[in-house]
Write a protein that holds these residues in place. Structure first.
Motif, PDB file in Angstrom:
ATOM      1  N   ILE A 163       0.800  -1.199   0.000  1.00  0.00           N
ATOM      2  CA  ILE A 163       0.000   0.000   0.000  1.00  0.00           C
ATOM      3  C   ILE A 163       0.852   1.276   0.000  1.00  0.00           C
ATOM      4  CG2 ILE A 163      -0.629   0.712   2.359  1.00  0.00           C
ATOM      5  CD1 ILE A 163      -2.913  -0.703  -0.375  1.00  0.00           C
ATOM      6  N   GLY A 164       2.024   1.218   0.625  1.00  0.00           N
ATOM      7  CA  GLY A 164       2.928   2.377   0.607  1.00  0.00           C
ATOM      8  C   GLY A 164       3.420   2.680  -0.801  1.00  0.00           C
ATOM      9  N   ASN A 165       3.794   1.626  -1.532  1.00  0.00           N
ATOM     10  CA  ASN A 165       4.236   1.818  -2.925  1.00  0.00           C
ATOM     11  C   ASN A 165       3.113   2.436  -3.745  1.00  0.00           C
ATOM     12  OD1 ASN A 165       5.428  -1.508  -2.635  1.00  0.00           O
ATOM     13  ND2 ASN A 165       6.745   0.301  -2.592  1.00  0.00           N
ATOM     14  N   ILE A 166       1.911   1.930  -3.526  1.00  0.00           N
ATOM     15  CA  ILE A 166       0.804   2.400  -4.361  1.00  0.00           C
ATOM     16  C   ILE A 166       0.442   3.841  -4.022  1.00  0.00           C
ATOM     17  CG2 ILE A 166      -1.601   2.003  -5.006  1.00  0.00           C
ATOM     18  CD1 ILE A 166      -1.031  -0.976  -4.585  1.00  0.00           C
ATOM     19  N   LEU A 218      -9.919  -8.799   0.207  1.00  0.00           N
ATOM     20  CA  LEU A 218     -10.744  -8.521   1.386  1.00  0.00           C
ATOM     21  C   LEU A 218     -12.055  -7.856   0.982  1.00  0.00           C
ATOM     22  CD1 LEU A 218      -8.123  -7.167   3.953  1.00  0.00           C
ATOM     23  CD2 LEU A 218      -9.495  -9.238   4.177  1.00  0.00           C
ATOM     24  N   GLY A 219     -12.139  -7.492  -0.292  1.00  0.00           N
ATOM     25  CA  GLY A 219     -13.390  -6.910  -0.771  1.00  0.00           C
ATOM     26  C   GLY A 219     -13.421  -5.391  -0.721  1.00  0.00           C
ATOM     27  N   TYR A 220     -12.255  -4.753  -0.797  1.00  0.00           N
ATOM     28  CA  TYR A 220     -12.229  -3.298  -0.999  1.00  0.00           C
ATOM     29  C   TYR A 220     -12.225  -3.066  -2.503  1.00  0.00           C
ATOM     30  CZ  TYR A 220     -10.887  -2.967   3.916  1.00  0.00           C
ATOM     31  OH  TYR A 220     -10.866  -3.063   5.278  1.00  0.00           O
ATOM     32  N   ILE A 221     -12.876  -1.998  -2.945  1.00  0.00           N
ATOM     33  CA  ILE A 221     -12.935  -1.746  -4.388  1.00  0.00           C
ATOM     34  C   ILE A 221     -11.966  -0.620  -4.770  1.00  0.00           C
ATOM     35  CG2 ILE A 221     -15.291  -2.616  -4.632  1.00  0.00           C
ATOM     36  CD1 ILE A 221     -16.223   0.343  -4.817  1.00  0.00           C
ATOM     37  N   PRO A 222     -11.524  -0.589  -6.035  1.00  0.00           N
ATOM     38  CA  PRO A 222     -10.541   0.413  -6.443  1.00  0.00           C
ATOM     39  C   PRO A 222     -10.918   1.844  -6.048  1.00  0.00           C
ATOM     40  CG  PRO A 222     -10.753  -1.215  -8.170  1.00  0.00           C
ATOM     41  CD  PRO A 222     -11.799  -1.564  -7.128  1.00  0.00           C
ATOM     42  N   ALA A 223     -12.177   2.226  -6.233  1.00  0.00           N
ATOM     43  CA  ALA A 223     -12.556   3.605  -5.906  1.00  0.00           C
ATOM     44  C   ALA A 223     -12.317   3.905  -4.426  1.00  0.00           C
ATOM     45  CB  ALA A 223     -14.018   3.849  -6.254  1.00  0.00           C
ATOM     46  N   GLU A 253      -1.007  -5.506 -13.021  1.00  0.00           N
ATOM     47  CA  GLU A 253      -2.421  -5.813 -12.767  1.00  0.00           C
ATOM     48  C   GLU A 253      -2.998  -4.813 -11.759  1.00  0.00           C
ATOM     49  OE1 GLU A 253      -4.681  -9.847 -11.627  1.00  0.00           O
ATOM     50  OE2 GLU A 253      -3.630  -8.954  -9.920  1.00  0.00           O
ATOM     51  N   ALA A 254      -2.227  -4.544 -10.706  1.00  0.00           N
ATOM     52  CA  ALA A 254      -2.693  -3.593  -9.691  1.00  0.00           C
ATOM     53  C   ALA A 254      -2.927  -2.220 -10.318  1.00  0.00           C
ATOM     54  CB  ALA A 254      -1.684  -3.494  -8.553  1.00  0.00           C
ATOM     55  N   LEU A 255      -1.958  -1.748 -11.105  1.00  0.00           N
ATOM     56  CA  LEU A 255      -2.096  -0.419 -11.710  1.00  0.00           C
ATOM     57  C   LEU A 255      -3.310  -0.372 -12.628  1.00  0.00           C
ATOM     58  CD1 LEU A 255       1.610   0.485 -12.555  1.00  0.00           C
ATOM     59  CD2 LEU A 255       0.199   1.259 -10.643  1.00  0.00           C
ATOM     60  N   THR A 274      -0.614  -5.997   0.261  1.00  0.00           N
ATOM     61  CA  THR A 274      -0.548  -5.657  -1.161  1.00  0.00           C
ATOM     62  C   THR A 274      -1.918  -5.245  -1.688  1.00  0.00           C
ATOM     63  OG1 THR A 274      -1.089  -7.888  -1.892  1.00  0.00           O
ATOM     64  CG2 THR A 274       1.228  -7.427  -1.421  1.00  0.00           C
ATOM     65  N   TYR A 275      -1.905  -4.655  -2.874  1.00  0.00           N
ATOM     66  CA  TYR A 275      -3.176  -4.296  -3.505  1.00  0.00           C
ATOM     67  C   TYR A 275      -4.062  -5.533  -3.618  1.00  0.00           C
ATOM     68  CZ  TYR A 275      -6.661  -3.953  -7.020  1.00  0.00           C
ATOM     69  OH  TYR A 275      -7.855  -4.077  -7.662  1.00  0.00           O
ATOM     70  N   GLN A 276      -3.463  -6.637  -4.094  1.00  0.00           N
ATOM     71  CA  GLN A 276      -4.269  -7.841  -4.313  1.00  0.00           C
ATOM     72  C   GLN A 276      -4.887  -8.347  -3.003  1.00  0.00           C
ATOM     73  OE1 GLN A 276      -1.555  -7.176  -6.156  1.00  0.00           O
ATOM     74  NE2 GLN A 276      -2.201  -7.530  -8.260  1.00  0.00           N
TER      75      GLN A 276
END
Ligand code: GLU
Length: 444
Positions: free
Chosen positions: A19-22, A224-229, A61-63, A217-219
């Motif tokens: 999450i820090g990288n992102i 866990l069911g968080y959405i990109p927005a 994929e994350a991006l 990580t993003y994945q």
């Protein structure tokens, strides 16, 4: 003419993006997009042993899922070795760099060191203000293990110059790299980019971010069911604020609002509670169909989820119950584990004593259930509100517990469940009448 802003996404593909990288990539992205700038993507894979293409694929994929698009790349440092070799040769020729023993103990092993002019470097960090560091302490630092094996400081500087990077936005942990890199830029005769070092992300307990705090990580967040927005919105708040108390933003709104001037220089603390509330906000914004699709996709990969998500009543649960309650989709799995929705799959097996409210007689309970049966049998509309309207007046008159407890219990067989009107609307008229009939029979 104003110079074109160019930033970079430079992950090392030695692990997944956490999450820090992102957050760092997001701030680069927002800065570039809000200034009509460009984003260059490059994989810093000089550590050949730890870098691999799986990590690259996971990062891309994350991006892509987060909608953090870039304009150029992805490049790979491992494919650009000729540029670093060229820079090294130029520096050696000018005696700015030289071949030396790696260490006194390790005589015989050679490295290439930079001839440090040992001076003070001052730069104006867009987040932290003016910073001065005396480079004398760094000594003649190593820039390559051999003429064909450059290491981090050199590759970054050569790439930033060659790619025309105007702004280097990265985590505070890189701040001590900056004076070294400025020395190298000067030695290579390029122009020094503007730097912005983002505050650390720490846990609620003020400790360095660990797995337990969300250094995941993003994945993992997605699973866990968080959405990109929701993720994008929350990460934007880790170190940035809009200057007022607004906290919900879409990505496009962030592009409009973002500025590096509003990035704090004190550590940002990560809170799952806040992430949950931001994610829930974005879940509530989704059109009904899209929300359902998300839930079905999420449940499909969980055994207990797959079982229930195809059930004819489940869409009603999504619309009437989950949307109100859920912050992230993994909560649905917990609800399923706890048996909260058993009543939708199976007709409940009920015991007579459980259906009766306190001291009320079986006869009275039977009368109430019959009233509910008769009234609902004639109902033409079937929503939680209309069902409530049909029964509310009677329940107030006769006693709410006395009427609504047996009604709900006949439908669910559970001491705890959503409110009876929602339950009834989800089950549909036919099923409700059927279950009420079972309740009535039990009392006779
Ligand atoms: N590859 C480095 C990292 O992932 C990037 C450092 C930089 O932004 O210069 O930490």
């Amino acid at each position: 003419m104003k110079e074109k802003i160019i930033v970079r996404f430079p992950p090392s593909p030695t692990g997944s993006l956490h999450i820090g990288n992102i957050r760092t990539l997001l701030f680069n992205y927002l800065f570039a997009r809000s200034n009509d700038g460009e984003v260059v993507m490059r994989f810093e894979d000089t550590d050949r042993e730890r870098s691999n293409s799986t990590h690259e694929a996971i990062a891309l994929e994350a991006l892509s899922e987060l909608g953090l698009d870039f304009d150029k790349g992805p490049f790979r440092q491992s494919e650009r070795t000729h540029m670093y070799v060229d820079a090294l040769q130029r520096m050696i020729k000018k005696d700015i760099a030289y071949v030396a023993e790696e260490s006194e103990e390790d005589a015989g092993k050679h490295v290439i060191r930079f001839r440090n002019p040992n001076k003070k470097i001052t730069f104006n960090d867009l987040v932290r203000g003016e910073i001065t560091i005396d480079t004398t302490d760094f000594g003649d630092f190593v820039i390559a293990r051999s003429e064909t094996n450059p290491i981090y400081h050199l590759t970054v500087v050569v790439d930033d110059l060659e790619m025309g990077i105007t702004h280097v936005i990265r985590g505070e942990d890189h701040i001590t790299s900056t004076p070294r890199q400025i020395l190298l830029v000067e030695a290579l005769g390029g122009s020094i980019p503007t730097y912005a070092h983002l505050p650390l992300i720490i846990g609620n307990d003020k400790k360095k971010l660990g797995k337990r705090h969300g250094a995941i990580t993003y994945q993992e967040f997605r699973d866990l069911g968080y959405i990109p927005a929701g993720i994008i919105n929350y990460l934007a708040l880790l170190g940035w604020n809009p200057g007022d108390d607004r906290e919900f933003f879409t990505k496009n709104e962030l592009v409009k609002e973002f500025s590096l001037e509003r990035v704090n220089n004190s550590p940002a603390s990560f809170s799952y509670e806040k992430l949950d509330s931001v994610n829930k906000h974005h879940l509530l914004q989704l059109p009904s169909e899209e929300y359902k699709e998300y839930v079905h996709t999420f449940l499909a990969v969980h055994p207990e989820g797959a079982k229930i998500s195809g059930h004819p009543h489940f869409d009603g649960i999504i619309e009437n119950i989950l949307r109100e309650r859920v912050h992230k989709f993994s909560e649905i799995i917990t609800m399923l584990h706890d048996g909260e929705f058993n009543w939708i799959i199976n007709q409940p097996i009920i015991k007579k004593e459980d259906i009766i409210w306190k001291e009320t007689s079986a006869k009275t309970i039977e009368k109430h259930l019959k009233y509910a049966y008769k009234t609902l049998e004639n109902a033409s509309k079937w929503t939680p509100e209309s069902i409530r309207e049909n029964l509310w007046h009677y329940a107030e008159e006769q006693g709410k517990g006395e009427v609504l407890w047996p009604f709900r219990f006949s439908l669910t067989g559970q001491k705890q469940s959503p409110d009876p009107f929602t339950v009834a609307s989800v089950l549909g008229k036919e099923e409700v009448l059927d279950r009420l009939q079972n309740g009535i029979q039990l009392l006779q």
